[in-house]
Design a protein around this motif. Structure first.
Motif, PDB file in Angstrom:
ATOM      1  N   THR A  61       0.722  -1.327  -0.021  1.00  0.00           N
ATOM      2  CA  THR A  61      -0.027   0.176  -0.065  1.00  0.00           C
ATOM      3  C   THR A  61       0.833   1.240   0.008  1.00  0.00           C
ATOM      4  OG1 THR A  61      -0.204  -0.067   2.488  1.00  0.00           O
ATOM      5  CG2 THR A  61      -1.870  -1.181   1.353  1.00  0.00           C
ATOM      6  N   GLY A  62       0.300   2.380  -0.199  1.00  0.00           N
ATOM      7  CA  GLY A  62       0.796   3.748  -0.371  1.00  0.00           C
ATOM      8  C   GLY A  62      -0.131   4.658  -0.129  1.00  0.00           C
ATOM      9  N   TYR A  63      -0.277   5.328  -1.414  1.00  0.00           N
ATOM     10  CA  TYR A  63      -1.487   6.529  -1.263  1.00  0.00           C
ATOM     11  C   TYR A  63      -2.811   5.898  -0.936  1.00  0.00           C
ATOM     12  CZ  TYR A  63      -4.369   9.741  -3.636  1.00  0.00           C
ATOM     13  OH  TYR A  63      -5.442  10.992  -3.996  1.00  0.00           O
ATOM     14  N   LEU A  64      -3.400   6.394   0.041  1.00  0.00           N
ATOM     15  CA  LEU A  64      -4.781   6.243   0.624  1.00  0.00           C
ATOM     16  C   LEU A  64      -4.793   4.599   0.990  1.00  0.00           C
ATOM     17  CD1 LEU A  64      -7.116   7.640  -2.166  1.00  0.00           C
ATOM     18  CD2 LEU A  64      -6.474   8.812   0.304  1.00  0.00           C
ATOM     19  N   GLY A  65      -3.665   4.306   1.738  1.00  0.00           N
ATOM     20  CA  GLY A  65      -3.338   2.857   2.096  1.00  0.00           C
ATOM     21  C   GLY A  65      -4.193   2.549   3.089  1.00  0.00           C
ATOM     22  N   GLU A  66      -4.701   3.295   4.176  1.00  0.00           N
ATOM     23  CA  GLU A  66      -5.529   2.946   5.324  1.00  0.00           C
ATOM     24  C   GLU A  66      -6.873   2.583   4.546  1.00  0.00           C
ATOM     25  OE1 GLU A  66      -6.313   7.223   4.056  1.00  0.00           O
ATOM     26  OE2 GLU A  66      -4.382   5.881   4.478  1.00  0.00           O
ATOM     27  N   LYS A  67      -7.341   3.073   3.526  1.00  0.00           N
ATOM     28  CA  LYS A  67      -8.609   2.731   2.854  1.00  0.00           C
ATOM     29  C   LYS A  67      -8.681   1.223   2.359  1.00  0.00           C
ATOM     30  CE  LYS A  67     -10.897   6.947   1.802  1.00  0.00           C
ATOM     31  NZ  LYS A  67     -11.704   7.797   0.714  1.00  0.00           N
ATOM     32  N   ILE A  68      -7.329   0.983   1.743  1.00  0.00           N
ATOM     33  CA  ILE A  68      -6.997  -0.325   1.453  1.00  0.00           C
ATOM     34  C   ILE A  68      -7.330  -1.335   2.570  1.00  0.00           C
ATOM     35  CG2 ILE A  68      -5.476  -2.451   0.232  1.00  0.00           C
ATOM     36  CD1 ILE A  68      -6.591  -0.444  -1.873  1.00  0.00           C
ATOM     37  N   GLN A  69      -6.586  -1.114   3.838  1.00  0.00           N
ATOM     38  CA  GLN A  69      -6.590  -1.904   4.750  1.00  0.00           C
ATOM     39  C   GLN A  69      -8.025  -2.336   5.407  1.00  0.00           C
ATOM     40  OE1 GLN A  69      -3.604  -1.355   7.950  1.00  0.00           O
ATOM     41  NE2 GLN A  69      -2.191  -0.210   6.609  1.00  0.00           N
ATOM     42  N   ASP A  70      -8.502  -1.085   5.592  1.00  0.00           N
ATOM     43  CA  ASP A  70     -10.063  -1.213   5.998  1.00  0.00           C
ATOM     44  C   ASP A  70     -10.942  -1.952   5.288  1.00  0.00           C
ATOM     45  OD1 ASP A  70      -9.275   0.291   8.017  1.00  0.00           O
ATOM     46  OD2 ASP A  70     -10.055   2.290   7.266  1.00  0.00           O
ATOM     47  N   TYR A  71     -10.802  -1.976   3.927  1.00  0.00           N
ATOM     48  CA  TYR A  71     -11.726  -2.607   2.924  1.00  0.00           C
ATOM     49  C   TYR A  71     -11.286  -4.115   3.005  1.00  0.00           C
ATOM     50  CZ  TYR A  71     -13.453  -4.314  -1.591  1.00  0.00           C
ATOM     51  OH  TYR A  71     -14.270  -4.996  -2.322  1.00  0.00           O
ATOM     52  N   ILE A  72     -10.027  -4.420   3.044  1.00  0.00           N
ATOM     53  CA  ILE A  72      -9.587  -5.787   3.293  1.00  0.00           C
ATOM     54  C   ILE A  72     -10.154  -6.600   4.543  1.00  0.00           C
ATOM     55  CG2 ILE A  72      -7.858  -7.490   3.294  1.00  0.00           C
ATOM     56  CD1 ILE A  72      -8.028  -6.521   0.406  1.00  0.00           C
ATOM     57  N   LYS A  73      -9.992  -5.957   5.573  1.00  0.00           N
ATOM     58  CA  LYS A  73     -10.317  -6.420   6.813  1.00  0.00           C
ATOM     59  C   LYS A  73     -11.864  -6.760   6.979  1.00  0.00           C
ATOM     60  CE  LYS A  73      -6.039  -4.829   9.454  1.00  0.00           C
ATOM     61  NZ  LYS A  73      -5.606  -3.730  10.050  1.00  0.00           N
ATOM     62  N   GLU A  74     -12.631  -5.875   6.404  1.00  0.00           N
ATOM     63  CA  GLU A  74     -14.107  -5.769   6.336  1.00  0.00           C
ATOM     64  C   GLU A  74     -14.777  -6.793   5.534  1.00  0.00           C
ATOM     65  OE1 GLU A  74     -18.156  -2.954   5.471  1.00  0.00           O
ATOM     66  OE2 GLU A  74     -16.066  -2.091   5.864  1.00  0.00           O
ATOM     67  N   THR A  75     -14.024  -6.926   4.183  1.00  0.00           N
ATOM     68  CA  THR A  75     -14.566  -7.481   3.161  1.00  0.00           C
ATOM     69  C   THR A  75     -14.101  -8.984   3.034  1.00  0.00           C
ATOM     70  OG1 THR A  75     -14.729  -5.623   1.740  1.00  0.00           O
ATOM     71  CG2 THR A  75     -14.931  -7.687   0.568  1.00  0.00           C
ATOM     72  N   PHE A  76     -12.721  -9.244   3.367  1.00  0.00           N
ATOM     73  CA  PHE A  76     -12.215 -10.775   3.463  1.00  0.00           C
ATOM     74  C   PHE A  76     -11.650 -10.827   4.875  1.00  0.00           C
ATOM     75  CE2 PHE A  76     -12.030  -8.986  -0.739  1.00  0.00           C
ATOM     76  CZ  PHE A  76     -12.701 -10.005  -1.585  1.00  0.00           C
ATOM     77  N   PRO A  77     -12.481 -11.027   6.176  1.00  0.00           N
ATOM     78  CA  PRO A  77     -11.968 -11.223   7.339  1.00  0.00           C
ATOM     79  C   PRO A  77     -11.218 -12.636   7.670  1.00  0.00           C
ATOM     80  CG  PRO A  77     -14.181 -11.606   7.265  1.00  0.00           C
ATOM     81  CD  PRO A  77     -14.009 -10.673   5.700  1.00  0.00           C
ATOM     82  N   THR A  78     -11.470 -13.283   6.794  1.00  0.00           N
ATOM     83  CA  THR A  78     -10.758 -14.893   6.948  1.00  0.00           C
ATOM     84  C   THR A  78      -9.471 -15.158   6.155  1.00  0.00           C
ATOM     85  OG1 THR A  78     -11.904 -15.663   4.759  1.00  0.00           O
ATOM     86  CG2 THR A  78     -13.263 -15.740   7.008  1.00  0.00           C
ATOM     87  N   ILE A  79      -8.933 -14.268   5.495  1.00  0.00           N
ATOM     88  CA  ILE A  79      -7.792 -14.455   4.969  1.00  0.00           C
ATOM     89  C   ILE A  79      -6.558 -13.774   5.728  1.00  0.00           C
ATOM     90  CG2 ILE A  79      -8.619 -14.011   2.453  1.00  0.00           C
ATOM     91  CD1 ILE A  79      -7.044 -11.383   2.338  1.00  0.00           C
ATOM     92  N   ASN A  80      -5.539 -14.404   5.587  1.00  0.00           N
ATOM     93  CA  ASN A  80      -4.320 -13.971   6.302  1.00  0.00           C
ATOM     94  C   ASN A  80      -3.690 -12.866   5.492  1.00  0.00           C
ATOM     95  OD1 ASN A  80      -4.435 -16.090   8.267  1.00  0.00           O
ATOM     96  ND2 ASN A  80      -3.527 -17.414   6.526  1.00  0.00           N
ATOM     97  N   SER A  81      -3.748 -11.488   5.895  1.00  0.00           N
ATOM     98  CA  SER A  81      -3.413 -10.363   5.143  1.00  0.00           C
ATOM     99  C   SER A  81      -2.442  -9.589   6.048  1.00  0.00           C
ATOM    100  CB  SER A  81      -4.502  -9.419   4.981  1.00  0.00           C
ATOM    101  OG  SER A  81      -5.152  -9.194   6.243  1.00  0.00           O
ATOM    102  N   THR A  82      -1.183  -9.269   5.189  1.00  0.00           N
ATOM    103  CA  THR A  82      -0.049  -8.399   5.642  1.00  0.00           C
ATOM    104  C   THR A  82       0.002  -7.439   4.782  1.00  0.00           C
ATOM    105  OG1 THR A  82       1.166 -10.448   6.336  1.00  0.00           O
ATOM    106  CG2 THR A  82       2.291  -8.326   5.999  1.00  0.00           C
ATOM    107  N   PHE A  83       0.180  -5.880   5.324  1.00  0.00           N
ATOM    108  CA  PHE A  83       0.292  -4.840   4.504  1.00  0.00           C
ATOM    109  C   PHE A  83       1.661  -4.147   4.723  1.00  0.00           C
ATOM    110  CE2 PHE A  83      -4.062  -5.714   6.118  1.00  0.00           C
ATOM    111  CZ  PHE A  83      -4.768  -5.335   5.025  1.00  0.00           C
ATOM    112  N   VAL A  84       2.114  -4.084   3.488  1.00  0.00           N
ATOM    113  CA  VAL A  84       3.617  -3.413   3.636  1.00  0.00           C
ATOM    114  C   VAL A  84       3.541  -2.060   2.942  1.00  0.00           C
ATOM    115  CG1 VAL A  84       5.952  -3.691   2.701  1.00  0.00           C
ATOM    116  CG2 VAL A  84       4.556  -5.835   3.312  1.00  0.00           C
ATOM    117  N   ASN A  85       4.317  -0.955   3.544  1.00  0.00           N
ATOM    118  CA  ASN A  85       3.952   0.469   2.929  1.00  0.00           C
ATOM    119  C   ASN A  85       4.997   0.847   2.001  1.00  0.00           C
ATOM    120  OD1 ASN A  85       2.490   3.133   2.969  1.00  0.00           O
ATOM    121  ND2 ASN A  85       4.408   3.505   4.090  1.00  0.00           N
ATOM    122  N   GLN A  86       4.638   1.222   0.819  1.00  0.00           N
ATOM    123  CA  GLN A  86       5.775   1.599  -0.046  1.00  0.00           C
ATOM    124  C   GLN A  86       5.605   3.404   0.151  1.00  0.00           C
ATOM    125  OE1 GLN A  86       5.319   1.337  -4.250  1.00  0.00           O
ATOM    126  NE2 GLN A  86       7.401   1.459  -4.512  1.00  0.00           N
TER     127      GLN A  86
END
Length: 330
Positions: A53-78
């Motif tokens: 993630t980078g630009y507006l990365g918090e929206k990506i994180q919120d979307y993934i956590k809400e829409t795909f709560p069962t996947i193992n997600s890691t967020f790396v900031n560029q």
């Protein structure tokens, strides 16, 4: 197997929409670009995802956590965008020597994902294009093996473009090549490219098999996004939330209409995607994408892209309007 999805780009070709929304979250055919990519990989058995993630990365994180709560997600900031090669290099600690599937966050393709995941060699997706100069280009032999890749060549020796899907088995070598290019300042158009690292791997003996995608849906600008929306609506079929209020409405399929929409005295379709909680009255809408919480009144729209929280009144033909906008064309 881990999936790496780079979604750090600013999406300048889709402005004004990407001022307030990451390109990967732009709506298309009742979904988002990112949700289509994640669902494809999930259905093929992938559960570990790394999002760059980078630009507006918090929206990506919120979307993934809400829409795909069962996947193992890691967020790396560029933090500083220095190219795709730099972005992938940032995932080294998260990958931990596992095989990876890299899918660019604006790349929707149809292909046999399970077959690619089960391959015992690394694979790169390709598709024949008319003008390959704006792509990474693969030189492919008669056995579909790739013997050279070049990023945006001025004089291409092949018309087989890399479409943005990479299955890499030799991840240690990938990161070695990325680090070497970064150390030595090997850049293409002032960015560290992934293609240069792949060429480094080829020169060190890595075998890359090419595979062709059946369809490649371009989501990079307004016109191509609307075209992809129409194609995917035909593929997915009409979807209308049961939670809606219609009165004196003609629906021309295919369409996708989200939850809690109120549509009166209007014609909607074909090839229209409408977000949640949108109101449409005395209007004709076709070949368009309408965001959530939009309010359209007395309008004729064709081939338009309308952002969320937008109010549009009056008669026109084609618009490209970002979020949180009010326009009176009366």
């Amino acid at each position: 197997m881990k999936a790496i999805i780079p979604v750090a780009g600013a999406g300048t070709k889709l402005r004004p929409h990407t001022y307030t929304q990451p390109k990967a979250l732009i709506p298309i055919a009742g979904k988002t670009v990112l949700s289509i990519i994640v669902e494809q990989l999930q259905e093929a058995g992938v559960q570990d995802f790394i999002f760059i993630t980078g630009y507006l990365g918090e929206k990506i994180q919120d979307y993934i956590k809400e829409t795909f709560p069962t996947i193992n997600s890691t967020f790396v900031n560029q933090g500083e965008r220095q190219g795709l090669g730099h972005a992938i290099l940032l995932t080294k600690d998260a990958v931990q020597h596992d095989e990876v599937m890299i899918v660019l966050g604006d790349t929707i393709c149809e292909y046999n994902i399970k077959e690619v995941l089960q391959s015992n060699v690394s694979m790169l997706a390709v598709k024949k294009v008319d003008d390959p100069r704006n792509f990474g280009v693969a030189e492919v032999d008669e056995e579909s093996l790739i013997h050279k890749v070049v990023e945006k060549p001025h004089i291409p020796k092949s018309n087989m473009a890399l479409v943005g899907i990479y299955k890499i088995i030799e991840t240690n070598m990938l990161f070695d090549c990325l680090e070497a290019n970064f150390r030595e300042g090997v850049k293409n158009r002032d960015e560290y490219s992934l293609t240069d690292a792949l060429q480094c791997m080829i020169e060190k003996g890595t075998t890359f098999q090419s595979f062709k995608v059946l369809n490649w849906f371009d989501c990079g600008n307004k016109d191509s996004l609307l075209e992809s929306n129409a194609t995917l609506l035909k593929k997915f079929g009409t979807s209308i939330s049961p939670d809606h209020r219609f009165e004196n409405v003609i629906i021309v399929e295919p369409v996708s209409i989200g939850k809690n929409c109120e549509i009166r005295n209007s014609i909607v379709g074909p090839n229209v995607a409408v977000g949640d909680n949108t109101t449409i009255n005395y209007s004709i809408i076709k070949e368009s994408i309408i965001g959530s919480y939009a309010d359209l009144f007395d309008i004729v729209l064709e081939e338009s892209l309308i952002g969320s929280d937008t109010e549009v009144k009056g008669e026109t033909r084609s618009l490209n309007i970002g979020d949180n906008t009010e326009i009176d064309l009366g």
